[in-house]
Design a protein around this motif. Structure first.
Motif, PDB file in Angstrom:
ATOM      1  N   ARG A  91      97.061 -49.605  50.667  1.00  0.00           N
ATOM      2  CA  ARG A  91      97.561 -49.745  49.285  1.00  0.00           C
ATOM      3  C   ARG A  91      97.534 -48.396  48.559  1.00  0.00           C
ATOM      4  NH1 ARG A  91      94.414 -54.614  50.028  1.00  0.00           N
ATOM      5  NH2 ARG A  91      95.822 -56.426  50.010  1.00  0.00           N
ATOM      6  N   GLU A  92      96.465 -47.638  48.753  1.00  0.00           N
ATOM      7  CA  GLU A  92      96.367 -46.341  48.075  1.00  0.00           C
ATOM      8  C   GLU A  92      97.397 -45.363  48.632  1.00  0.00           C
ATOM      9  OE1 GLU A  92      92.972 -43.072  46.724  1.00  0.00           O
ATOM     10  OE2 GLU A  92      92.448 -44.664  48.149  1.00  0.00           O
ATOM     11  N   LEU A  93      97.572 -45.359  49.926  1.00  0.00           N
ATOM     12  CA  LEU A  93      98.529 -44.445  50.554  1.00  0.00           C
ATOM     13  C   LEU A  93      99.966 -44.755  50.149  1.00  0.00           C
ATOM     14  CD1 LEU A  93      96.924 -44.328  54.093  1.00  0.00           C
ATOM     15  CD2 LEU A  93      97.393 -42.311  52.690  1.00  0.00           C
ATOM     16  N   SER A  94     100.244 -46.011  49.888  1.00  0.00           N
ATOM     17  CA  SER A  94     101.621 -46.403  49.549  1.00  0.00           C
ATOM     18  C   SER A  94     102.112 -45.723  48.282  1.00  0.00           C
ATOM     19  CB  SER A  94     101.727 -47.924  49.396  1.00  0.00           C
ATOM     20  OG  SER A  94     101.045 -48.369  48.233  1.00  0.00           O
ATOM     21  N   GLY A  95     101.196 -45.346  47.406  1.00  0.00           N
ATOM     22  CA  GLY A  95     101.585 -44.669  46.183  1.00  0.00           C
ATOM     23  C   GLY A  95     101.568 -43.158  46.298  1.00  0.00           C
ATOM     24  N   VAL A  96     101.225 -42.665  47.489  1.00  0.00           N
ATOM     25  CA  VAL A  96     101.030 -41.224  47.689  1.00  0.00           C
ATOM     26  C   VAL A  96     102.003 -40.647  48.708  1.00  0.00           C
ATOM     27  CG1 VAL A  96      99.402 -39.486  48.522  1.00  0.00           C
ATOM     28  CG2 VAL A  96      98.599 -41.345  47.043  1.00  0.00           C
ATOM     29  N   VAL A  97     102.239 -41.369  49.801  1.00  0.00           N
ATOM     30  CA  VAL A  97     103.082 -40.860  50.883  1.00  0.00           C
ATOM     31  C   VAL A  97     104.499 -40.635  50.364  1.00  0.00           C
ATOM     32  CG1 VAL A  97     104.121 -41.391  53.123  1.00  0.00           C
ATOM     33  CG2 VAL A  97     101.703 -41.931  52.702  1.00  0.00           C
ATOM     34  N   SER A  98     104.983 -39.409  50.526  1.00  0.00           N
ATOM     35  CA  SER A  98     106.314 -39.061  50.022  1.00  0.00           C
ATOM     36  C   SER A  98     107.349 -38.987  51.136  1.00  0.00           C
ATOM     37  CB  SER A  98     106.268 -37.722  49.278  1.00  0.00           C
ATOM     38  OG  SER A  98     105.819 -36.687  50.135  1.00  0.00           O
ATOM     39  N   THR A  99     106.884 -38.997  52.392  1.00  0.00           N
ATOM     40  CA  THR A  99     107.797 -39.052  53.532  1.00  0.00           C
ATOM     41  C   THR A  99     107.942 -40.514  53.934  1.00  0.00           C
ATOM     42  OG1 THR A  99     105.940 -38.689  55.057  1.00  0.00           O
ATOM     43  CG2 THR A  99     107.153 -36.742  54.300  1.00  0.00           C
ATOM     44  N   GLU A 100     108.155 -40.783  55.200  1.00  0.00           N
ATOM     45  CA  GLU A 100     108.306 -42.167  55.649  1.00  0.00           C
ATOM     46  C   GLU A 100     106.945 -42.796  55.915  1.00  0.00           C
ATOM     47  OE1 GLU A 100     111.421 -43.456  58.586  1.00  0.00           O
ATOM     48  OE2 GLU A 100     109.610 -43.741  59.810  1.00  0.00           O
ATOM     49  N   PHE A 101     106.707 -43.951  55.321  1.00  0.00           N
ATOM     50  CA  PHE A 101     105.447 -44.674  55.532  1.00  0.00           C
ATOM     51  C   PHE A 101     105.702 -45.786  56.539  1.00  0.00           C
ATOM     52  CE2 PHE A 101     101.756 -47.115  53.330  1.00  0.00           C
ATOM     53  CZ  PHE A 101     100.843 -46.532  54.197  1.00  0.00           C
ATOM     54  N   ASN A 102     104.940 -45.766  57.633  1.00  0.00           N
ATOM     55  CA  ASN A 102     105.078 -46.743  58.714  1.00  0.00           C
ATOM     56  C   ASN A 102     103.760 -47.491  58.879  1.00  0.00           C
ATOM     57  OD1 ASN A 102     105.942 -48.040  61.179  1.00  0.00           O
ATOM     58  ND2 ASN A 102     104.854 -46.447  62.325  1.00  0.00           N
ATOM     59  N   ILE A 103     103.807 -48.806  58.769  1.00  0.00           N
ATOM     60  CA  ILE A 103     102.617 -49.635  58.952  1.00  0.00           C
ATOM     61  C   ILE A 103     102.757 -50.408  60.250  1.00  0.00           C
ATOM     62  CG2 ILE A 103     101.128 -51.426  57.996  1.00  0.00           C
ATOM     63  CD1 ILE A 103     102.188 -50.778  55.246  1.00  0.00           C
ATOM     64  N   GLU A 104     101.796 -50.226  61.157  1.00  0.00           N
ATOM     65  CA  GLU A 104     101.779 -50.935  62.433  1.00  0.00           C
ATOM     66  C   GLU A 104     100.776 -52.072  62.387  1.00  0.00           C
ATOM     67  OE1 GLU A 104     102.560 -47.126  65.425  1.00  0.00           O
ATOM     68  OE2 GLU A 104     100.583 -48.074  65.330  1.00  0.00           O
ATOM     69  N   GLY A 105     101.034 -53.106  63.200  1.00  0.00           N
ATOM     70  CA  GLY A 105     100.043 -54.149  63.329  1.00  0.00           C
ATOM     71  C   GLY A 105     100.589 -55.449  63.877  1.00  0.00           C
ATOM     72  N   ASN A 106      99.658 -56.319  64.207  1.00  0.00           N
ATOM     73  CA  ASN A 106      99.994 -57.661  64.674  1.00  0.00           C
ATOM     74  C   ASN A 106     100.302 -58.520  63.448  1.00  0.00           C
ATOM     75  OD1 ASN A 106     100.052 -60.248  65.847  1.00  0.00           O
ATOM     76  ND2 ASN A 106      98.582 -59.627  67.411  1.00  0.00           N
ATOM     77  N   PRO A 107     101.485 -59.121  63.393  1.00  0.00           N
ATOM     78  CA  PRO A 107     101.907 -59.803  62.168  1.00  0.00           C
ATOM     79  C   PRO A 107     101.259 -61.173  61.934  1.00  0.00           C
ATOM     80  CG  PRO A 107     103.609 -60.006  63.826  1.00  0.00           C
ATOM     81  CD  PRO A 107     102.566 -59.083  64.403  1.00  0.00           C
TER      82      PRO A 107
END
Length: 237
Positions: free
Chosen positions: A57-73
């Motif tokens: 959540r914190e990174l989502s407001g900071v990352v200015s390039t492409e944000f990629n979240i991995e995981g088991n859905p």
């Protein structure tokens, strides 16, 4: 040029080993971007043993390039992704007790499940990638369930590289060409390193992105983050 996304899970692992907030994953992400990284990847697991949901959540407001979240859905992961709405979500079928991702999706067996999850993410404008083994049938299945991209699981390439790199890359070339024919974007990740990344990029130059974490952070312990990021960018070009 193949884009470089840096997985910062290992930064969080080091932080969690001591407690507190050192090293700071947000600061690490900012610096990696300033050094040239074209994306930041995180892989939160249910036990939050490295990246925590609060970090995402914190990174989502900071990352200015492409944000990629991995995981088991699972539902918790789905809710997080829909809340954060990253540029990309990568679906990985890792069990809760595995140390690291160790297999790709069976896109045929899990066709109906994957279709529903992907449709949900795409309805919210999130590009969806599926983590798959280098098998043509799994690539074809990824196209059928509506994925935008596949991420080739590159552990077997990395393991076979030293003994016979030409043999090791062949299944990946075949699968990448099939993905391209089907209109799928091509990502790759797992055990890629400064030793083997350049050959991979030479043989599959039309790949979109690599996601590298463990090797890059380990190499940076010797050389520093900035020089290592720049070395990867040079090899990928």
């Amino acid at each position: 040029m193949i884009r470089l996304s840096v997985n910062i899970n290992k930064i969080a692992t080091l932080r969690n080993a001591r407690g507190g907030n050192t090293p700071n994953v947000v600061e690490a992400a900012k610096r990696l971007e300033s050094f040239g990284a074209q994306g930041i990847t995180v892989h939160p697991r249910p036990d939050e043993r490295h990246i925590r949901y609060a970090d995402v959540r914190e990174l989502s407001g900071v990352v200015s390039t492409e944000f990629n979240i991995e995981g088991n859905p699972n539902q918790k992961f789905i809710d997080l992704v829909l809340e954060v709405t990253p540029a990309q979500v990568t679906l990985v079928p890792d069990a809760e007790d595995v140390l690291t991702s160790n297999s790709g999706w069976d896109t045929i067996k899990h066709k109906d499940f994957l279709k529903g999850v992907i449709a949900n993410f795409k309805a919210h404008g999130i590009r969806t990638s599926i983590f798959v083994d280098p098998e043509v049938e799994m690539i074809q299945g990824a196209a059928e369930v509506g994925a935008d991209r596949i991420e080739l699981y590159t552990e077997s390439y990395a393991q076979g590289y030293i003994e016979d790199r030409v043999k090791a890359i062949q299944p990946y070339i075949i699968c990448a060409e099939e993905a391209k024919k089907l209109g799928l974007g091509i990502n790759a990740g797992h055990d890629l390193s400064l030793d083997n990344i350049e050959f991979f990029a030479q043989k599959i130059p039309f790949a979109d992105e690599v996601s590298i974490g463990h090797a890059l952070i380990s190499e940076a312990l010797y050389e520093g983050l900035e020089p290592v990021v720049k070395l990867y960018l040079k090899k990928l070009s």
